[in-house]
Write a protein that holds these residues in place. Sequence first.
Motif, PDB file in Angstrom:
ATOM      1  N   GLU A  19      49.155 -56.013   2.476  1.00 27.68           N
ATOM      2  CA  GLU A  19      49.476 -57.418   2.700  1.00 27.68           C
ATOM      3  C   GLU A  19      49.653 -58.156   1.369  1.00 27.68           C
ATOM      4  O   GLU A  19      50.609 -58.917   1.192  1.00 27.68           O
ATOM      5  CB  GLU A  19      48.332 -58.019   3.521  1.00 27.68           C
ATOM      6  CG  GLU A  19      48.514 -59.469   3.897  1.00 27.68           C
ATOM      7  CD  GLU A  19      47.234 -60.055   4.503  1.00 27.68           C
ATOM      8  OE1 GLU A  19      46.409 -59.283   5.041  1.00 27.68           O
ATOM      9  OE2 GLU A  19      47.071 -61.276   4.422  1.00 27.68           O
ATOM     10  N   PHE A  20      48.755 -57.875   0.416  1.00 29.77           N
ATOM     11  CA  PHE A  20      48.828 -58.590  -0.864  1.00 29.77           C
ATOM     12  C   PHE A  20      50.091 -58.238  -1.634  1.00 29.77           C
ATOM     13  O   PHE A  20      50.739 -59.087  -2.236  1.00 29.77           O
ATOM     14  CB  PHE A  20      47.596 -58.295  -1.722  1.00 29.77           C
ATOM     15  CG  PHE A  20      46.337 -58.807  -1.100  1.00 29.77           C
ATOM     16  CD1 PHE A  20      46.274 -60.114  -0.623  1.00 29.77           C
ATOM     17  CD2 PHE A  20      45.231 -57.999  -0.958  1.00 29.77           C
ATOM     18  CE1 PHE A  20      45.118 -60.605  -0.031  1.00 29.77           C
ATOM     19  CE2 PHE A  20      44.070 -58.480  -0.359  1.00 29.77           C
ATOM     20  CZ  PHE A  20      44.017 -59.777   0.102  1.00 29.77           C
ATOM     21  N   ILE A  23      53.126 -59.874  -0.111  1.00 29.50           N
ATOM     22  CA  ILE A  23      53.229 -61.284  -0.493  1.00 29.50           C
ATOM     23  C   ILE A  23      53.732 -61.386  -1.936  1.00 29.50           C
ATOM     24  O   ILE A  23      54.640 -62.161  -2.237  1.00 29.50           O
ATOM     25  CB  ILE A  23      51.873 -61.994  -0.305  1.00 29.50           C
ATOM     26  CG1 ILE A  23      51.526 -62.067   1.191  1.00 29.50           C
ATOM     27  CG2 ILE A  23      51.899 -63.390  -0.903  1.00 29.50           C
ATOM     28  CD1 ILE A  23      50.090 -62.442   1.487  1.00 29.50           C
ATOM     29  N   PHE A  27      57.394 -62.417  -1.034  1.00 29.09           N
ATOM     30  CA  PHE A  27      57.282 -63.847  -0.730  1.00 29.09           C
ATOM     31  C   PHE A  27      57.016 -64.713  -1.961  1.00 29.09           C
ATOM     32  O   PHE A  27      57.562 -65.815  -2.059  1.00 29.09           O
ATOM     33  CB  PHE A  27      56.242 -64.081   0.369  1.00 29.09           C
ATOM     34  CG  PHE A  27      56.637 -63.426   1.664  1.00 29.09           C
ATOM     35  CD1 PHE A  27      57.928 -63.552   2.148  1.00 29.09           C
ATOM     36  CD2 PHE A  27      55.735 -62.664   2.391  1.00 29.09           C
ATOM     37  CE1 PHE A  27      58.330 -62.942   3.324  1.00 29.09           C
ATOM     38  CE2 PHE A  27      56.122 -62.049   3.584  1.00 29.09           C
ATOM     39  CZ  PHE A  27      57.422 -62.177   4.047  1.00 29.09           C
ATOM     40  N   LEU A  39      51.796 -69.037  -4.643  1.00 26.94           N
ATOM     41  CA  LEU A  39      51.143 -68.362  -3.505  1.00 26.94           C
ATOM     42  C   LEU A  39      49.859 -67.668  -3.975  1.00 26.94           C
ATOM     43  O   LEU A  39      49.428 -66.693  -3.371  1.00 26.94           O
ATOM     44  CB  LEU A  39      52.068 -67.349  -2.812  1.00 26.94           C
ATOM     45  CG  LEU A  39      53.366 -67.877  -2.215  1.00 26.94           C
ATOM     46  CD1 LEU A  39      54.051 -66.784  -1.402  1.00 26.94           C
ATOM     47  CD2 LEU A  39      53.135 -69.096  -1.330  1.00 26.94           C
ATOM     48  N   ASP A  41      46.951 -69.396  -4.470  1.00 22.31           N
ATOM     49  CA  ASP A  41      45.763 -70.141  -4.046  1.00 22.31           C
ATOM     50  C   ASP A  41      45.691 -70.125  -2.511  1.00 22.31           C
ATOM     51  O   ASP A  41      46.523 -69.515  -1.855  1.00 22.31           O
ATOM     52  CB  ASP A  41      45.813 -71.577  -4.597  1.00 22.31           C
ATOM     53  CG  ASP A  41      44.412 -72.118  -4.872  1.00 22.31           C
ATOM     54  OD1 ASP A  41      43.509 -71.862  -4.024  1.00 22.31           O
ATOM     55  OD2 ASP A  41      44.207 -72.772  -5.913  1.00 22.31           O
ATOM     56  N   ASP A  42      44.686 -70.791  -1.963  1.00 22.33           N
ATOM     57  CA  ASP A  42      44.507 -70.777  -0.508  1.00 22.33           C
ATOM     58  C   ASP A  42      45.477 -71.700   0.211  1.00 22.33           C
ATOM     59  O   ASP A  42      45.666 -71.596   1.420  1.00 22.33           O
ATOM     60  CB  ASP A  42      43.077 -71.209  -0.153  1.00 22.33           C
ATOM     61  CG  ASP A  42      42.067 -70.218  -0.670  1.00 22.33           C
ATOM     62  OD1 ASP A  42      42.207 -69.025  -0.329  1.00 22.33           O
ATOM     63  OD2 ASP A  42      41.159 -70.621  -1.423  1.00 22.33           O
ATOM     64  N   LEU A 100      55.337 -70.016   6.350  1.00 24.15           N
ATOM     65  CA  LEU A 100      55.852 -68.891   7.144  1.00 24.15           C
ATOM     66  C   LEU A 100      54.691 -68.067   7.686  1.00 24.15           C
ATOM     67  O   LEU A 100      53.918 -67.503   6.911  1.00 24.15           O
ATOM     68  CB  LEU A 100      56.727 -68.013   6.236  1.00 24.15           C
ATOM     69  CG  LEU A 100      57.181 -66.666   6.775  1.00 24.15           C
ATOM     70  CD1 LEU A 100      58.140 -66.847   7.944  1.00 24.15           C
ATOM     71  CD2 LEU A 100      57.846 -65.855   5.655  1.00 24.15           C
ATOM     72  N   LEU A 102      53.923 -64.787   9.824  1.00 23.31           N
ATOM     73  CA  LEU A 102      54.553 -63.586  10.364  1.00 23.31           C
ATOM     74  C   LEU A 102      53.531 -62.757  11.115  1.00 23.31           C
ATOM     75  O   LEU A 102      52.475 -62.436  10.576  1.00 23.31           O
ATOM     76  CB  LEU A 102      55.080 -62.726   9.211  1.00 23.31           C
ATOM     77  CG  LEU A 102      56.397 -63.112   8.557  1.00 23.31           C
ATOM     78  CD1 LEU A 102      56.680 -62.126   7.419  1.00 23.31           C
ATOM     79  CD2 LEU A 102      57.514 -63.082   9.580  1.00 23.31           C
ATOM     80  N   GLY A 133      53.835 -71.304   1.510  1.00 24.69           N
ATOM     81  CA  GLY A 133      52.654 -70.552   1.913  1.00 24.69           C
ATOM     82  C   GLY A 133      52.854 -69.993   3.294  1.00 24.69           C
ATOM     83  O   GLY A 133      53.959 -70.039   3.841  1.00 24.69           O
ATOM     84  N   GLY A 134      51.780 -69.473   3.874  1.00 29.46           N
ATOM     85  CA  GLY A 134      51.886 -68.911   5.213  1.00 29.46           C
ATOM     86  C   GLY A 134      50.752 -67.967   5.506  1.00 29.46           C
ATOM     87  O   GLY A 134      49.696 -68.033   4.872  1.00 29.46           O
ATOM     88  N   ASP A 135      50.991 -67.080   6.452  1.00 29.88           N
ATOM     89  CA  ASP A 135      49.995 -66.076   6.791  1.00 29.88           C
ATOM     90  C   ASP A 135      50.734 -64.853   7.314  1.00 29.88           C
ATOM     91  O   ASP A 135      51.843 -64.960   7.838  1.00 29.88           O
ATOM     92  CB  ASP A 135      49.019 -66.638   7.841  1.00 29.88           C
ATOM     93  CG  ASP A 135      47.729 -65.835   7.891  1.00 29.88           C
ATOM     94  OD1 ASP A 135      47.415 -65.135   6.899  1.00 29.88           O
ATOM     95  OD2 ASP A 135      47.043 -65.880   8.923  1.00 29.88           O
ATOM     96  N   THR A 136      50.103 -63.694   7.150  1.00 29.64           N
ATOM     97  CA  THR A 136      50.721 -62.434   7.549  1.00 29.64           C
ATOM     98  C   THR A 136      49.696 -61.615   8.317  1.00 29.64           C
ATOM     99  O   THR A 136      48.617 -61.354   7.797  1.00 29.64           O
ATOM    100  CB  THR A 136      51.168 -61.648   6.291  1.00 29.64           C
ATOM    101  OG1 THR A 136      51.943 -62.513   5.463  1.00 29.64           O
ATOM    102  CG2 THR A 136      51.994 -60.446   6.669  1.00 29.64           C
TER     103      THR A 136
END
Length: 338
Positions: A19-20, A23, A27, A39, A41-42, A100, A102, A133-136
């Motif tokens: 995942e890291f 990103i 991304f 991307l 930071d939180d 984003l 995903l 930013g976002g989450d995966t």
Amino acid sequence: MEGHPGMMNSGSEPPVPSEFELIARLFAPLATSSDALGLRDDAALITPPDNSELVVTADALVEGVHFFRADPADRIAKKALRVNLSDLAGKGAIPHGYLLVLSIPQWVDFHWLTRFSEGLRVDQERFQLSLLGGDTTATPGPLTIAITAIGTVGRGRMVSRSGARPGDDVFVTGTIGDAGAGLACLQGLCGKLSRSERQMLIDRYQVPEPRTSLGKVLPGVVSAALDISDGLIADIGHLASASNVRVEVHASKVPISEPVGHLWQDRREAWFRALTAGDDYEIAFTAPRTNHNAVGKLAAELGVSVSRIGRVLSGEGVFLLDEMGIEIPVQQKGYVHF
Ligand code: ADP
Ligand code: MG
């Protein structure tokens, strides 16, 4: 969080990295604004321009509902971003950035994700916004792409659905019903059209054209606006109820492209299908008579076709009228998920 073991792929395709790494490789290069903090930071930190407000909107695309697994990944990415940009345009906002989220099933590999991120890159440049930013996550379900877009608008200048007043006229950009016909083509129902006509309609379904340039200039000129995603009649119905007015739409004035005219040769059927199909991503708006010249001038300057299709009266509801002014009954006014 670690990459899901199920995301590893033993075939000849390169495996999906952690995942890291995903990103960092795909991304982070899209996080072009300093607001995104690389991307690393939180969260992102948005500094809106002076005297502006943020306009925020979200739309998700789900495999099997909004796109097909076999659709090109870069086109899916563009559609996911553009449906959100269309909402911003309908509110008179200038795109600023997006988040984003995903949810990735096993069949998605690194090649697919690379192509997906390439589609985002092209459109970010064209529409001038940055990933923020976002989450995966991995999912046992369908591929889901959820985007939250953020735009800016002058303080107090966001265009609402609720400002239409009796005496205003109703306008729409572009042509209506192309995307609905494009979907019909993908379902094998366009046999009588030429190859180029079919492709034009499929393009309109897969890669809508958000009216970003026109959207930016709507504040101060229009009284109400919204983007058309569920079908022209349904969405104008939303505008009518938010504004507490009655809207009459003249079917024969609604702009329909040549391929749609060829596909549904019966005129009534053409109108009916075009006006209730989803996925147009055009803008419908109302404006008082005094602003008609301004509307025409902006449309000409920006090269966007704008058609006057109806009028606002006191009362409630949306009504479709034929050339004689007689109401055409519409049962299902647009697409509803449930
Ligand atoms: P958390 O552990 O809080 O979920 P993540 O490790 O998921 O944080 O995210 C780390 C950084 O990467 C954050 O800045 C987040 O916004 C960003 N990020 C994660 N997934 C995506 C994505 N799909 N698109 C863009 N940015 C992402
Ligand atoms: Mg996360």
